[in-house]
Structure formats: structure tokens, C-alpha cells
Scaffold this motif. Structure first.
Motif, short mmCIF file in Angstrom:
data_model
loop_
_atom_site.label_atom_id
_atom_site.label_comp_id
_atom_site.label_asym_id
_atom_site.label_seq_id
_atom_site.Cartn_x
_atom_site.Cartn_y
_atom_site.Cartn_z
N UNK A 79 -18.97 -3.56 2.10
CA UNK A 79 -18.03 -2.37 2.25
C UNK A 79 -16.98 -2.44 3.30
N UNK A 80 -15.92 -1.62 3.01
CA UNK A 80 -14.78 -1.55 3.97
C UNK A 80 -13.66 -0.82 3.45
N UNK A 81 -12.74 -0.64 4.46
CA UNK A 81 -11.37 0.43 4.11
C UNK A 81 -10.42 -0.15 4.74
N UNK A 82 -9.28 0.22 4.11
CA UNK A 82 -8.03 -0.13 4.63
C UNK A 82 -6.77 0.81 4.19
N UNK A 83 -5.61 0.83 4.91
CA UNK A 83 -4.74 1.47 4.38
C UNK A 83 -3.95 0.79 2.93
N UNK A 84 -3.51 1.59 2.23
CA UNK A 84 -3.03 0.92 0.93
C UNK A 84 -2.10 2.34 0.38
N UNK A 85 -1.58 2.17 -0.98
CA UNK A 85 -1.05 3.10 -1.77
C UNK A 85 -1.72 3.32 -2.91
N UNK A 90 2.88 9.43 -10.79
CA UNK A 90 4.17 9.02 -10.78
C UNK A 90 4.78 8.32 -9.60
N UNK A 91 4.33 8.66 -8.43
CA UNK A 91 4.79 7.96 -7.23
C UNK A 91 3.69 7.41 -6.59
N UNK A 92 4.12 6.28 -5.76
CA UNK A 92 3.26 5.47 -4.92
C UNK A 92 3.18 6.22 -3.55
N UNK A 93 1.91 6.81 -3.30
CA UNK A 93 1.49 7.63 -1.85
C UNK A 93 0.86 6.88 -0.94
N UNK A 94 1.47 6.62 0.20
CA UNK A 94 0.46 6.05 1.21
C UNK A 94 -1.02 6.70 1.62
N UNK A 95 -1.83 5.92 1.63
CA UNK A 95 -3.35 6.48 2.02
C UNK A 95 -3.96 5.34 2.59
N UNK A 96 -5.27 5.52 2.04
CA UNK A 96 -6.27 4.48 2.53
C UNK A 96 -7.32 4.42 1.35
N UNK A 97 -7.98 3.16 1.09
CA UNK A 97 -9.06 3.28 0.19
C UNK A 97 -10.31 2.80 0.95
N UNK A 191 2.00 -2.97 5.09
CA UNK A 191 2.07 -3.06 6.51
C UNK A 191 3.43 -3.55 7.07
N UNK A 192 4.53 -4.08 6.29
CA UNK A 192 5.63 -4.28 6.84
C UNK A 192 6.57 -2.92 7.19
N UNK A 193 7.38 -3.12 8.33
CA UNK A 193 8.17 -1.90 8.42
C UNK A 193 9.27 -1.54 7.53
N UNK A 194 9.86 -2.71 7.07
CA UNK A 194 11.22 -2.61 6.38
C UNK A 194 10.61 -2.43 4.88
#
Length: 202
Positions: A79-85, A90-97, A191-194
Motif C-alpha cells: 500500500x502507499x500514497x503519493x501526490x498526483x493528478x 475535464x481538468x487535471x486537478x492536483x491531489x493525491x492517490x 513534482x517539477x516546478x516549471x
């Protein structure tokens, strides 16, 4: 009181989070199979509470709360978890899985599936662009492509994806592990800033 808590109901897969009282997007349920590190069924829940990653607690034996993730760890392969989209909408929302994996039988029919590298490259491109990263695709006559990213190349060979994950360290995933590879790529880009784009070229 005042703590950020996530309650995962394994029976109904409902996700509750005080961090996201008015969620920016509805929770999403993702399910896919992977063959590495072993044949497993991955069940993942996405929500927009990115800053609230789950962790095991130090709850005592007689405590009535704080044992949810311990139970998940005991009855699953991983099991685990990480930030993703997000993937749906219709839009890619930042969040976690947050996910867990269940073992699949060694005679699981998916182990014998064959995927054309051109098809794998096209599907990878579609998966990534749906998560908010623009890109184009080009495949050579030999059927080999490479996903080119700032600081990362993902090679699409006849049998597997391959990319560098660190100094002198490469990861390989069978083409059938398309969704698993997509999650690795999306997490890296996110994870990248730009802002970055993804391009597949010969």
C-alpha cells in the motif's frame, strides 16, 4: 480534534477529509493490474487533499481508533500514497492517490497479453495529456519510440518501457504495465516546478 484525518471505508470506498470540506473534484476510484514487482491488482482512491498523506499511527492494542492503515497493511500485498493528478473530468486537478495492491494468481491471463510498442506509446501519450501535460507522438518504422522529458527519457521498446530514475539506476516495466508507467511519469512531471510537455519521437 483539529487533526487532518482520512477515513477509508474498505467496503464502500468512501473518502472523507476535513481538509477538503468542499472538494475541488469528486473522489475517484482507479483500478488496474500490474506485473512488477509481482502480478497484482492495484486499487487506488484519488482526492484533492494533497497535503494530507496517510501514515500509520502508534495506536495501542486497545485503542478504538487509528488502526485502519495497519489493517490495510496486514491484508494486502502493498500500500502507499503519493501526490498526483486526477484522471476523470475535464481538468487535471492536483491531489493525491492512496492505493493498495492485492495479489493476482500466477496463471492470470494478462501475463500473456502482447502490446504493440506503437500502441503503448500512443496510449501513454493520451494518458499523460489527459492529466494536463501537452505532447506529440512520432514512431519510427522499427516501432521504437522514446518519451522525451526535461531530465527524463522513457524508451518504448518492443517488450517494455525503460527510463532512468536516478544516477546509474534504470527502471523497466512491461508494456502491459501501461497504467503503472503512466503513474510514475505523471508523478515525476507533477513534482517539477516549471510547466513541461511530453513528446514521443523516433
Amino acid at each position: 480534534m483539529g487533526e487532518n484525518r482520512i477515513k477509508i471505508d474498505l467496503a464502500t470506498w468512501c473518502v472523507y477529509s476535513p481538509v477538503c470540506i468542499r472538494p475541488c473534484t469528486a473522489p475517484e476510484l482507479w483500478v488496474w493490474a500490474r506485473t512488477v514487482p509481482a502480478p497484482q491488482l492495484v486499487v487506488s482512491v484519488f482526492d484533492c487533499a494533497r497535503t494530507s498523506l496517510p501514515r500509520t499511527s502508534e495506536a495501542g492494542l486497545l485503542c478504538e481508533r487509528g488502526k485502519g492503515l495497519e489493517l490495510v497493511r496486514e491484508v494486502t500485498a502493498d500500500w502507499g500514497g503519493a501526490p498526483t493528478r486526477s484522471r476523470v473530468g475535464t481538468g487535471a486537478v492536483p491531489g493525491k492517490a492512496v492505493w493498495f495492491a492485492l495479489p493476482l494468481p500466477r496463471n492470470w491471463p494478462g501475463l500473456g497479453y502482447k502490446v504493440h510498442p506503437g500502441t503503448a506509446a500512443q496510449c501513454l501519450l493520451l494518458n499523460v495529456t489527459r492529466r494536463g501535460f501537452e505532447g506529440t507522438r512520432s514512431t519510427g518504422a522499427d516501432g521504437i519510440s522514446v518519451v522525451m522529458l526535461p531530465g527524463l527519457n522513457v524508451w518504448v521498446h518492443p517488450e517494455h518501457f525503460c527510463w532512468r530514475s536516478g544516477p546509474r539506476r534504470y527502471l523497466r516495466r512491461p508494456l502491459i504495465d501501461l497504467q503503472e508507467t503512466t503513474e510514475h511519469v505523471v508523478r515525476y512531471l507533477d513534482s517539477l516546478d516549471a510547466p513541461h510537455s511530453i513528446m514521443l519521437v523516433e
